[in-house]
Design an enzyme around this catalytic site. Structure first.
Site, PDB file in Angstrom:
ATOM      1  N   PRO A  23       1.222  -1.521   0.384  1.00 54.67           N
ATOM      2  CA  PRO A  23      -0.229   0.031  -0.278  1.00 54.67           C
ATOM      3  C   PRO A  23       0.453   1.354   0.020  1.00 54.67           C
ATOM      4  CG  PRO A  23       0.006  -0.987   2.262  1.00 54.67           C
ATOM      5  CD  PRO A  23       0.572  -2.068   1.234  1.00 54.67           C
ATOM      6  N   CYS A  25       0.093   5.201  -0.300  1.00 55.83           N
ATOM      7  CA  CYS A  25      -0.457   7.023  -0.272  1.00 55.83           C
ATOM      8  C   CYS A  25      -0.258   7.267  -1.663  1.00 55.83           C
ATOM      9  CB  CYS A  25      -0.166   7.839   0.432  1.00 55.83           C
ATOM     10  SG  CYS A  25      -1.134   6.897   1.712  1.00 55.83           S
ATOM     11  N   ALA A  62      -3.015   3.124   2.173  1.00 54.97           N
ATOM     12  CA  ALA A  62      -3.754   3.728   3.180  1.00 54.97           C
ATOM     13  C   ALA A  62      -5.137   4.531   2.981  1.00 54.97           C
ATOM     14  CB  ALA A  62      -2.785   4.102   4.037  1.00 54.97           C
ATOM     15  N   TYR A 186       0.467   5.027  13.401  1.00 56.60           N
ATOM     16  CA  TYR A 186      -0.928   5.468  12.806  1.00 56.60           C
ATOM     17  C   TYR A 186      -1.754   4.513  14.387  1.00 56.60           C
ATOM     18  CZ  TYR A 186       0.882   6.907   8.258  1.00 56.60           C
ATOM     19  OH  TYR A 186       2.024   8.139   7.658  1.00 56.60           O
ATOM     20  N   ARG A 234      -1.860  -5.087   9.148  1.00 57.01           N
ATOM     21  CA  ARG A 234      -0.061  -4.797   8.366  1.00 57.01           C
ATOM     22  C   ARG A 234       0.206  -4.067  10.506  1.00 57.01           C
ATOM     23  NH1 ARG A 234       3.490  -1.026   4.456  1.00 57.01           N
ATOM     24  NH2 ARG A 234       3.940  -3.033   3.749  1.00 57.01           N
ATOM     25  N   GLY A 328       6.957  -1.782  -2.721  1.00 60.16           N
ATOM     26  CA  GLY A 328       6.888  -0.542  -2.734  1.00 60.16           C
ATOM     27  C   GLY A 328       6.977   0.141  -4.003  1.00 60.16           C
ATOM     28  N   ARG A 329       8.363   0.768  -3.844  1.00 61.12           N
ATOM     29  CA  ARG A 329       9.515   1.992  -4.662  1.00 61.12           C
ATOM     30  C   ARG A 329       9.513   0.883  -5.622  1.00 61.12           C
ATOM     31  NH1 ARG A 329      12.030   4.020   0.466  1.00 61.12           N
ATOM     32  NH2 ARG A 329      12.062   1.157   0.694  1.00 61.12           N
TER      33      ARG A 329
END
Ligand code: FNR
Length: 363
Positions: A23, A25, A62, A186, A234, A328-329
């Site tokens: 995930p 954003c 997210a 978070y 997660r 991810g990246r």
């Protein structure tokens, strides 16, 4: 032959391979008006490219369960019908390409109401579409961050319901995997860690009390999420506070509880709850945390963090360290990473007919 491109079945859902999108954003939703928090053209193009690139499961970024749960005013949200309809278009497209559509449900807690990362990401106030953040305790994340409003027990119960309602909307929109965001400092992660949770009621203090909110969210989501479909969680395996804060031992203990409460896979990340900690980041640096959870609890796990090479990903699975990898990246750099890795490993992922002539062997 690597298992990277073999299907993986959780409950009644078969995911076509084990290369999954983490995930991430995009901070690209409208911040005002009727489409606030709804995915638009950017999101469709972005996720579609990873689906046509052969990614087995796409975890949409997210997505906030309530307006004040967004990290930035431009985050996605899933609390109204307009958003639900906009997500349906994305989930439908991904499924049409053979990728499993998944979504991460989140509440940013004390780290909410910040600006766009590419504009510095500092906290923003009501004058800049921001709001007053909430958290387990009136302890700011860092200097320059607002003191969050401590949630009352009734407000905690409301957030639990907001997670469940968002999960129901995610299902209506066509998602087949829901992931609860319990990582990166978070709201849920804030409750887990004694670094950020200073409460003295039944939601703070002991390990059992600090994990209570997470388990209540899991129970509420599991109650509306169909038995046939998997639920992910997660976690940040450690706060990287050197023996203080939330630790890898706590993660293993939580994983066993999550399994009992109907979580099917733990997505094992780390950090995010304390600023300026030293993180020994390097290729696959979080994999050992995932491997430990898998070995000690039997819960399925996905490894994430600086996984960039086909051989590296294949080895993580061959070693039994994880059931799947999340990228991810690397997937931001290369939307077709999965197809290229499959070709490199002598495996195959289906290619959209429009792109058949791009295959190396068709040259
Ligand atoms: C992220 N990450 C992240 N994590 C998460 O749980 N929810 C999110 O919405 C986001 N958003 C996000 C945005 C961007 C632009 C990046 C780069 C990262 C963390 C991400 O899922 C992943 O765990 C890390 O990027 C580490 O994996 P890679 O990038 O090394 O493969």
């Amino acid at each position: 032959m690597s298992t990277l491109f073999e299907p993986f079945t959780l409950r009644s859902l078969t995911i076509p391979n084990r290369v999954w999108m983490a995930p991430m954003c995009q901070y690209s939703a409208p911040v005002t008006g009727p489409d606030t928090g709804a995915p638009g053209d950017w999101h469709l193009a972005h996720y579609a490219a990873r689906a046509t690139g052969g990614t087995g499961l796409i975890l949409v970024e997210a997505t906030a369960v309530a307006p004040e749960g967004r990290i930035s005013p431009a985050d996605l949200g899933l609390w109204n019908d307009t958003q639900t309809a906009a997500f349906r278009r994305i989930a439908g497209f991904l499924a049409g390409q053979g990728a499993v559509p998944g979504i991460q449900l989140a509440h940013a807690g004390r780290k909410a109401s910040t600006g766009l990362p590419w504009q510095g990401g500092a906290p923003v106030g009501p004058g800049e579409h921001g709001w007053q953040p909430v958290g387990p305790s009136p302890v700011p994340f860092d200097e320059g961050h607002p003191v969050p409003t401590e949630l009352t027990v009734d407000q905690i119960a409301l957030v639990v319901q907001q997670f469940a309602r968002a999960a129901r909307r995610a299902l209506e929109a066509g998602f087949r995997v829901a992931e609860i965001h319990g990582a990166h400092g978070y709201l849920i992660g804030e409750f887990l860690s004694p670094h950020s949770n200073h409460r003295e009621d039944r939601y703070g203090g002991s390990f059992e009390n600090r994990v209570r909110f997470a388990l209540e969210v899991v129970d509420a989501v599991r109650a509306v999420w169909p038995d046939e479909l998997p639920l992910f969680f997660r976690v940040s395996a450690t706060d990287w506070l050197e023996g203080a804060g939330w630790t890898a031992d706590d993660t293993v203990r939580l994983a066993a509880l999550l399994r009992e409460h109907g979580v099917d896979l733990l997505d094992v990340s780390s950090g995010g709850n304390a600023p300026r900690v030293r993180i020994p980041a390097g290729p696959g640096y979080q994999v050992p945390f995932a491997a430990r959870v898998r070995a000690e609890t039997g819960l399925a796990v996905a490894a994430v963090g600086l996984i960039t090479e086909a051989g590296q990903a294949a080895k993580i699975l061959a070693n039994g360290e994880a059931d799947a990898v999340l990228l991810g990246r690397e997937l931001l750099r290369n939307p077709s990473w999965a197809r290229q890795a499959a070709e490199a490993l002598g495996a195959e992922v289906p290619v959209p007919p429009q792109y058949l002539r791009s295959l190396l062997r068709s040259r």
